[in-house]
Motif scaffolding. Structure first.
Motif, PDB file in Angstrom:
ATOM      1  N   ASP A 174       0.864  -1.182   0.000  1.00 48.22           N
ATOM      2  CA  ASP A 174       0.000   0.000   0.000  1.00 48.22           C
ATOM      3  C   ASP A 174       0.905   1.239   0.000  1.00 48.22           C
ATOM      4  N   PRO A 175       0.345   2.425  -0.294  1.00 37.22           N
ATOM      5  CA  PRO A 175       1.202   3.613  -0.427  1.00 37.22           C
ATOM      6  C   PRO A 175       2.045   3.921   0.818  1.00 37.22           C
ATOM      7  N   ILE A 176       1.491   3.641   2.012  1.00 35.78           N
ATOM      8  CA  ILE A 176       2.269   3.952   3.226  1.00 35.78           C
ATOM      9  C   ILE A 176       3.456   2.994   3.344  1.00 35.78           C
ATOM     10  N   SER A 177       3.187   1.699   3.162  1.00 41.53           N
ATOM     11  CA  SER A 177       4.288   0.719   3.236  1.00 41.53           C
ATOM     12  C   SER A 177       5.330   1.005   2.164  1.00 41.53           C
ATOM     13  N   MET A 178       4.842   1.416   0.995  1.00 39.29           N
ATOM     14  CA  MET A 178       5.765   1.704  -0.093  1.00 39.29           C
ATOM     15  C   MET A 178       6.667   2.882   0.281  1.00 39.29           C
ATOM     16  N   GLY A 179       6.058   3.921   0.877  1.00 41.95           N
ATOM     17  CA  GLY A 179       6.832   5.088   1.311  1.00 41.95           C
ATOM     18  C   GLY A 179       7.866   4.691   2.356  1.00 41.95           C
ATOM     19  N   VAL A 180       7.461   3.809   3.278  1.00 40.73           N
ATOM     20  CA  VAL A 180       8.384   3.351   4.326  1.00 40.73           C
ATOM     21  C   VAL A 180       9.554   2.600   3.684  1.00 40.73           C
ATOM     22  N   LEU A 181       9.220   1.702   2.750  1.00 45.46           N
ATOM     23  CA  LEU A 181      10.273   0.907   2.095  1.00 45.46           C
ATOM     24  C   LEU A 181      11.225   1.795   1.288  1.00 45.46           C
ATOM     25  N   LEU A 182      10.640   2.758   0.579  1.00 42.88           N
ATOM     26  CA  LEU A 182      11.472   3.671  -0.221  1.00 42.88           C
ATOM     27  C   LEU A 182      12.482   4.394   0.665  1.00 42.88           C
ATOM     28  N   ARG A 183      11.987   4.936   1.780  1.00 45.85           N
ATOM     29  CA  ARG A 183      12.885   5.675   2.680  1.00 45.85           C
ATOM     30  C   ARG A 183      13.935   4.740   3.279  1.00 45.85           C
ATOM     31  N   LEU A 184      13.495   3.523   3.613  1.00 44.47           N
ATOM     32  CA  LEU A 184      14.443   2.554   4.194  1.00 44.47           C
ATOM     33  C   LEU A 184      15.568   2.217   3.214  1.00 44.47           C
ATOM     34  N   ILE A 185      15.182   1.966   1.968  1.00 44.43           N
ATOM     35  CA  ILE A 185      16.190   1.597   0.955  1.00 44.43           C
ATOM     36  C   ILE A 185      17.218   2.722   0.814  1.00 44.43           C
ATOM     37  N   ARG A 186      16.704   3.942   0.752  1.00 47.10           N
ATOM     38  CA  ARG A 186      17.609   5.100   0.597  1.00 47.10           C
ATOM     39  C   ARG A 186      18.468   5.285   1.858  1.00 47.10           C
ATOM     40  N   ASN A 187      17.805   5.233   3.038  1.00 50.85           N
ATOM     41  CA  ASN A 187      18.533   5.495   4.290  1.00 50.85           C
ATOM     42  C   ASN A 187      19.560   4.410   4.584  1.00 50.85           C
ATOM     43  N   LEU A 188      19.160   3.129   4.348  1.00 49.49           N
ATOM     44  CA  LEU A 188      20.118   2.044   4.613  1.00 49.49           C
ATOM     45  C   LEU A 188      21.308   2.156   3.666  1.00 49.49           C
ATOM     46  N   ASN A 189      21.028   2.510   2.413  1.00 48.25           N
ATOM     47  CA  ASN A 189      22.114   2.662   1.445  1.00 48.25           C
ATOM     48  C   ASN A 189      23.137   3.674   1.963  1.00 48.25           C
ATOM     49  N   ASP A 190      22.632   4.813   2.438  1.00 45.86           N
ATOM     50  CA  ASP A 190      23.542   5.883   2.843  1.00 45.86           C
ATOM     51  C   ASP A 190      24.186   5.589   4.203  1.00 45.86           C
ATOM     52  N   ALA A 191      23.380   5.075   5.146  1.00 38.81           N
ATOM     53  CA  ALA A 191      23.911   4.858   6.499  1.00 38.81           C
ATOM     54  C   ALA A 191      24.915   3.707   6.527  1.00 38.81           C
ATOM     55  N   LEU A 192      24.674   2.662   5.719  1.00 43.61           N
ATOM     56  CA  LEU A 192      25.557   1.488   5.757  1.00 43.61           C
ATOM     57  C   LEU A 192      26.614   1.517   4.653  1.00 43.61           C
ATOM     58  N   ASP A 202       7.701   0.507 -10.648  1.00 44.42           N
ATOM     59  CA  ASP A 202       7.079   1.686 -10.028  1.00 44.42           C
ATOM     60  C   ASP A 202       7.945   2.909 -10.318  1.00 44.42           C
ATOM     61  N   LEU A 203       7.732   3.425 -11.512  1.00 45.97           N
ATOM     62  CA  LEU A 203       8.628   4.437 -12.064  1.00 45.97           C
ATOM     63  C   LEU A 203       8.763   5.680 -11.182  1.00 45.97           C
ATOM     64  N   ALA A 204       7.629   6.295 -10.825  1.00 46.00           N
ATOM     65  CA  ALA A 204       7.702   7.550 -10.068  1.00 46.00           C
ATOM     66  C   ALA A 204       8.352   7.315  -8.709  1.00 46.00           C
ATOM     67  N   GLU A 205       7.979   6.198  -8.077  1.00 46.22           N
ATOM     68  CA  GLU A 205       8.483   5.924  -6.729  1.00 46.22           C
ATOM     69  C   GLU A 205       9.986   5.677  -6.750  1.00 46.22           C
ATOM     70  N   VAL A 206      10.409   4.834  -7.674  1.00 47.95           N
ATOM     71  CA  VAL A 206      11.828   4.485  -7.680  1.00 47.95           C
ATOM     72  C   VAL A 206      12.663   5.699  -8.116  1.00 47.95           C
ATOM     73  N   MET A 207      12.111   6.489  -9.001  1.00 46.43           N
ATOM     74  CA  MET A 207      12.830   7.693  -9.437  1.00 46.43           C
ATOM     75  C   MET A 207      12.982   8.687  -8.284  1.00 46.43           C
ATOM     76  N   SER A 208      12.092   8.611  -7.293  1.00 54.05           N
ATOM     77  CA  SER A 208      12.162   9.567  -6.188  1.00 54.05           C
ATOM     78  C   SER A 208      13.360   9.291  -5.272  1.00 54.05           C
ATOM     79  N   ILE A 209      13.934   8.080  -5.337  1.00 53.16           N
ATOM     80  CA  ILE A 209      15.095   7.814  -4.469  1.00 53.16           C
ATOM     81  C   ILE A 209      16.367   7.469  -5.256  1.00 53.16           C
TER      82      ILE A 209
END
Ligand SMILES: Nc1ncnc2c1ncn2[C@@H]1O[C@H](COP(=O)(O)OP(=O)(O)OP(=O)(O)O)[C@@H](O)[C@H]1O
Length: 270
Positions: A174-192, A202-209
């Motif tokens: 769902d959009p909320i879980s997707m938003g959570v996953l998107l932020r996690l993928i980006r944050n884990l990438n940078d933090a780790l 999911d073009l728009a979503e993946v392009m956002s990160i």
């Protein structure tokens, strides 16, 4: 691309069941970045992840991971290289008979001989990073789809990989879980300090990160750039893909004889 390439796909040609999937495919995945791989269905995106992981070998060309030529590695060397990679499929595939804690502990127990208290700290740290420390004792059947995906993500970073490859990580969210996953993928990438490759429709979503994206079609890369560059790209193929047009340089119809030829044959056979 300016950053150092962590993965280099060099003139790769690859066929399956007599069908050419890639012909002289070349692309670089820079270290530390989030890179999206997009393209029409069935074009070979999952195949590309499997080529990087050494599960499939190219017919020609090279796949270089962290300076190592994957097709030239011996079995034991490939096993070592794979320890630095992690792959997360859309199913997540948690072990259903194990708790969330044991799912995340599993790869650590398999690969490292460590005392239980150290494993416990490692697992709880990974679960904390995906917001599921409090769900450690739950069974997979007690998780929502989004939580299951996050638990699978915690398991995929259990051994501190350098590369994480996501295959359709947002399907069914769902959009909320997707938003959570998107932020996690980006944050884990940078933090780790990871490098992340995401295959997604999911073009728009993946392009956002994403820092950078490749569009694959016609057996090769047809567009590449930052999301902003791709949005402005006016080549017909990239435009068709970015604006989601059903027909264009990538045809709607699977190759077939014309309807009139087909009808002629039908009448002749009567
Ligand atoms: N095990 C296999 N044997 C033979 N051909 C296969 C096999 N797996 C996949 N293919 C073919 O390889 C091509 C690329 O498949 P792949 O799964 O990489 O595409 P994809 O771009 O990831 O598709 P989608 O976006 O629909 O997930 C497809 O035409 C598929 O039919």
């Amino acid at each position: 691309m300016s950053s150092e390439a962590f993965i280099k796909i060099e003139n790769v040609t690859f066929s399956r069941s007599g069908r050419t999937i890639y012909e002289n495919l070349s692309l670089d995945i820079p270290k530390g970045k989030v890179v999206a791989i997009m393209g029409p269905s069935g074009i070979g995106k999952t195949t590309l992840l499997r080529l990087i992981a050494g599960q499939l070998m190219p017919d020609a060309g090279d796949v270089v991971f962290n300076g190592l030529s994957i097709p030239k590695l011996k079995r034991s060397q490939l096993y070592e290289a794979r320890k630095k990679m992690s792959m997360l499929f859309q199913s997540g595939a948690l072990f259903t008979e194990m708790s969330v804690f044991d799912n995340v502990a599993f790869p650590i127990r398999e690969h490292c001989k460590l005392p239980d208290d150290i494993i416990e700290s490692m697992v709880l740290m990974k679960l904390n990073s995906v917001g599921l420390r409090g769900a450690a004792h739950l069974m997979p059947s007690e998780l929502s789809g989004g939580m299951a995906r996050r638990a699978a993500l915690a398991r995929s970073i259990a051994l501190d990989p350098e590369l994480i490859m996501y295959d359709e990580p947002f399907v069914g969210q769902d959009p909320i879980s997707m938003g959570v996953l998107l932020r996690l993928i980006r944050n884990l990438n940078d933090a780790l300090g990871l490098t992340s490759v995401i295959v997604s429709h999911d073009l728009a979503e993946v392009m956002s990160i994403a820092d950078y994206a490749y569009i694959i079609a016609n057996k090769t890369v047809i567009g590449a750039g930052t999301p902003a560059q791709l949005a402005k790209d006016d080549s017909p193929l990239v435009h068709q893909f970015m604006s989601g047009e059903a027909d264009g340089p990538v045809p709607f119809h699977f190759p077939a004889e014309t309807i009139s030829d087909c009808m002629t044959k039908v009448f002749k056979s009567c």
